[in-house]
Design a protein around this motif. Structure first.
Motif, short mmCIF file in Angstrom:
data_model
loop_
_atom_site.label_atom_id
_atom_site.label_comp_id
_atom_site.label_asym_id
_atom_site.label_seq_id
_atom_site.Cartn_x
_atom_site.Cartn_y
_atom_site.Cartn_z
N ASP A 44 0.77 -1.25 0.00
CA ASP A 44 0.00 0.00 0.00
C ASP A 44 0.80 1.30 0.00
OD1 ASP A 44 0.95 -0.24 2.55
OD2 ASP A 44 -1.01 -0.44 3.50
N VAL A 45 2.11 1.23 -0.25
CA VAL A 45 2.89 2.48 -0.33
C VAL A 45 3.48 2.61 -1.73
CG1 VAL A 45 4.92 3.73 0.52
CG2 VAL A 45 3.42 2.59 2.14
N LEU A 46 3.33 3.82 -2.29
CA LEU A 46 3.89 4.10 -3.60
C LEU A 46 5.05 5.08 -3.42
CD1 LEU A 46 3.27 3.42 -6.60
CD2 LEU A 46 2.15 5.65 -6.73
N LYS A 47 6.21 4.69 -3.97
CA LYS A 47 7.39 5.54 -3.84
C LYS A 47 7.49 6.39 -5.11
CE LYS A 47 12.28 4.59 -3.17
NZ LYS A 47 13.04 5.29 -2.28
N ILE A 81 -4.15 21.28 -0.69
CA ILE A 81 -3.44 20.49 -1.72
C ILE A 81 -2.45 19.57 -1.01
CG2 ILE A 81 -1.70 20.64 -3.56
CD1 ILE A 81 -3.27 22.78 -4.86
N ASP A 82 -2.42 18.30 -1.43
CA ASP A 82 -1.41 17.39 -0.85
C ASP A 82 -0.95 16.40 -1.91
OD1 ASP A 82 0.34 16.51 1.08
OD2 ASP A 82 -1.17 15.59 2.37
N ASP A 83 0.20 15.78 -1.64
CA ASP A 83 0.77 14.85 -2.63
C ASP A 83 -0.01 13.53 -2.68
OD1 ASP A 83 1.71 14.11 -0.08
OD2 ASP A 83 3.70 13.53 -0.79
N PHE A 84 -0.42 13.01 -1.50
CA PHE A 84 -1.09 11.71 -1.45
C PHE A 84 -2.35 11.78 -0.61
CE2 PHE A 84 2.82 9.83 -2.94
CZ PHE A 84 2.40 8.68 -3.57
N LEU A 85 -3.32 10.93 -0.96
CA LEU A 85 -4.45 10.68 -0.06
C LEU A 85 -4.47 9.18 0.22
CD1 LEU A 85 -7.05 11.65 1.40
CD2 LEU A 85 -8.30 11.14 -0.71
N ALA A 86 -4.32 8.82 1.50
CA ALA A 86 -4.38 7.41 1.90
C ALA A 86 -5.64 7.24 2.75
CB ALA A 86 -3.11 7.01 2.64
N ASN A 87 -5.51 7.45 4.07
CA ASN A 87 -6.69 7.31 4.95
C ASN A 87 -7.34 8.65 5.31
OD1 ASN A 87 -6.68 4.47 5.08
ND2 ASN A 87 -4.87 4.59 6.40
N GLY A 88 -6.77 9.72 4.78
CA GLY A 88 -7.40 11.03 4.95
C GLY A 88 -7.02 11.78 6.21
N GLN A 89 -6.05 11.26 6.98
CA GLN A 89 -5.71 11.90 8.25
C GLN A 89 -5.13 13.31 8.06
OE1 GLN A 89 -6.11 10.44 11.36
NE2 GLN A 89 -7.16 8.79 10.32
N ALA A 90 -4.21 13.45 7.11
CA ALA A 90 -3.58 14.76 6.88
C ALA A 90 -4.63 15.76 6.43
CB ALA A 90 -2.45 14.64 5.85
N ALA A 91 -5.46 15.36 5.46
CA ALA A 91 -6.49 16.28 4.94
C ALA A 91 -7.49 16.64 6.05
CB ALA A 91 -7.21 15.64 3.76
N GLU A 142 -4.19 9.76 -5.38
CA GLU A 142 -5.15 9.18 -4.43
C GLU A 142 -5.09 7.66 -4.53
OE1 GLU A 142 -9.35 10.47 -4.61
OE2 GLU A 142 -9.82 8.33 -4.63
N LYS A 143 -4.90 7.01 -3.37
CA LYS A 143 -4.99 5.55 -3.35
C LYS A 143 -6.44 5.24 -2.97
CE LYS A 143 -1.48 5.50 -0.62
NZ LYS A 143 -0.59 4.98 0.41
N SER A 144 -7.25 5.05 -4.00
CA SER A 144 -8.70 4.97 -3.81
C SER A 144 -9.13 3.71 -3.07
CB SER A 144 -9.41 5.03 -5.16
OG SER A 144 -8.95 6.15 -5.89
P1 5GP Z 1 -3.31 10.09 4.91
O1 5GP Z 1 -3.16 11.20 5.89
O2 5GP Z 1 -4.33 10.36 3.83
O3 5GP Z 1 -3.52 8.76 5.56
O4 5GP Z 1 -1.91 9.97 4.17
C1 5GP Z 1 -1.47 11.03 3.38
C2 5GP Z 1 -0.11 11.49 3.78
O5 5GP Z 1 0.76 10.37 4.00
C3 5GP Z 1 0.48 12.29 2.63
O6 5GP Z 1 0.69 13.60 3.09
C4 5GP Z 1 1.78 11.61 2.27
O7 5GP Z 1 2.87 12.39 2.68
C5 5GP Z 1 1.80 10.31 3.04
N1 5GP Z 1 1.50 9.12 2.18
C6 5GP Z 1 0.43 8.31 2.28
N2 5GP Z 1 0.52 7.29 1.43
C7 5GP Z 1 1.68 7.45 0.76
C8 5GP Z 1 2.33 6.69 -0.27
O8 5GP Z 1 1.87 5.66 -0.75
N3 5GP Z 1 3.52 7.18 -0.72
C9 5GP Z 1 4.08 8.32 -0.22
N4 5GP Z 1 5.24 8.73 -0.76
N5 5GP Z 1 3.50 9.06 0.76
C10 5GP Z 1 2.30 8.63 1.24
#
Ligand code: 5GP
Length: 189
Positions: free
Chosen positions: A18-21, A123-133, A155-157
């Motif tokens: 589940d992580v994309l580099k 604006i953010d680089d990634f959306l995973a579980n939405g915690q940062a947003a 977005e990792k949908s």
């Molecule tokens: P969330 O808060 O939505 O769970 O995760 C988003 C934050 O985690 C992003 O700000 C990003 O920095 C980091 N992140 C989440 N998933 C990835 C991923 O697959 N690759 C990278 N490079 N960063 C991620």
């Protein structure tokens, strides 16, 4: 956004399930030509939202946010991570669990840079579980300001973020939406 999808297919690496580099073009080395096209696309998507400020979280969203901000002609405010004596004590704060680092961090924004008339695009680089947003939406709403949109590069949908943000009624738009990363292969929605 095809250009970003193609770049993910050629250069990004799937780590685990589940992580994309994307260090080689987005959040370590940055391809400014690509970021510029992404900035233009964010502007096209949110042009009619009356954005007067862009917000992101330190650190990897800052580059994308700044380039997008040039198209909106608005300032960027980024939430600082951890206790930060240089921005003072008068802060809006939120707790954010980091998906990639597995730690909880306090993010903070000085009350000087957000007010109730602000119409903010996150604006953010990634959306995973939405915690940062969600941490950012909490900070914006503490200030009485309005979240007019959330723009995400990747977005990792298949994770929870999209559903959580839509449930709260936010206007979410992502440039690349990944349906799955099974067996190291990225498939888009
Ligand atoms: P969330 O808060 O939505 O769970 O995760 C988003 C934050 O985690 C992003 O700000 C990003 O920095 C980091 N992140 C989440 N998933 C990835 C991923 O697959 N690759 C990278 N490079 N960063 C991620």
């Amino acid at each position: 956004m095809k250009l970003l999808e193609n770049r993910i297919l050629t250069d990004a690496k799937v780590i685990g399930s589940d992580v994309l580099k994307v260090d080689m073009f987005l959040n370590h080395q940055m391809d400014i030509g690509l970021l510029n096209d992404m900035g233009k696309e964010f502007h096209r998507l949110f042009a009619d939202c009356g954005v007067n400020k862009i917000m992101t979280v330190e650190a990897s969203g800052i580059g994308i946010a700044c380039i997008a901000a040039q198209y909106f002609s608005v300032p960027v405010v980024f939430a600082k991570k951890g206790a930060n004596k240089y921005i003072g004590k008068d802060l809006y704060t939120a707790e954010v669990y980091s998906f990639t680092k597995d730690v909880c961090t306090t993010i903070g924004v000085s009350k000087a840079y957000l007010n109730s008339s602000d119409r903010v695009l996150i604006i953010d680089d990634f959306l995973a579980n939405g915690q940062a947003a969600l941490g950012l939406t909490s900070i914006i709403e503490q200030a009485g300001a309005t979240v007019v949109g959330i723009g995400i590069a990747v977005e990792k949908s298949f994770q929870e973020g999209r559903a959580r943000l839509l449930e709260k009624g936010y206007n979410l738009k992502s440039l690349a939406m990944i349906k799955s990363m099974e067996n190291g292969t990225v498939t888009f929605c």
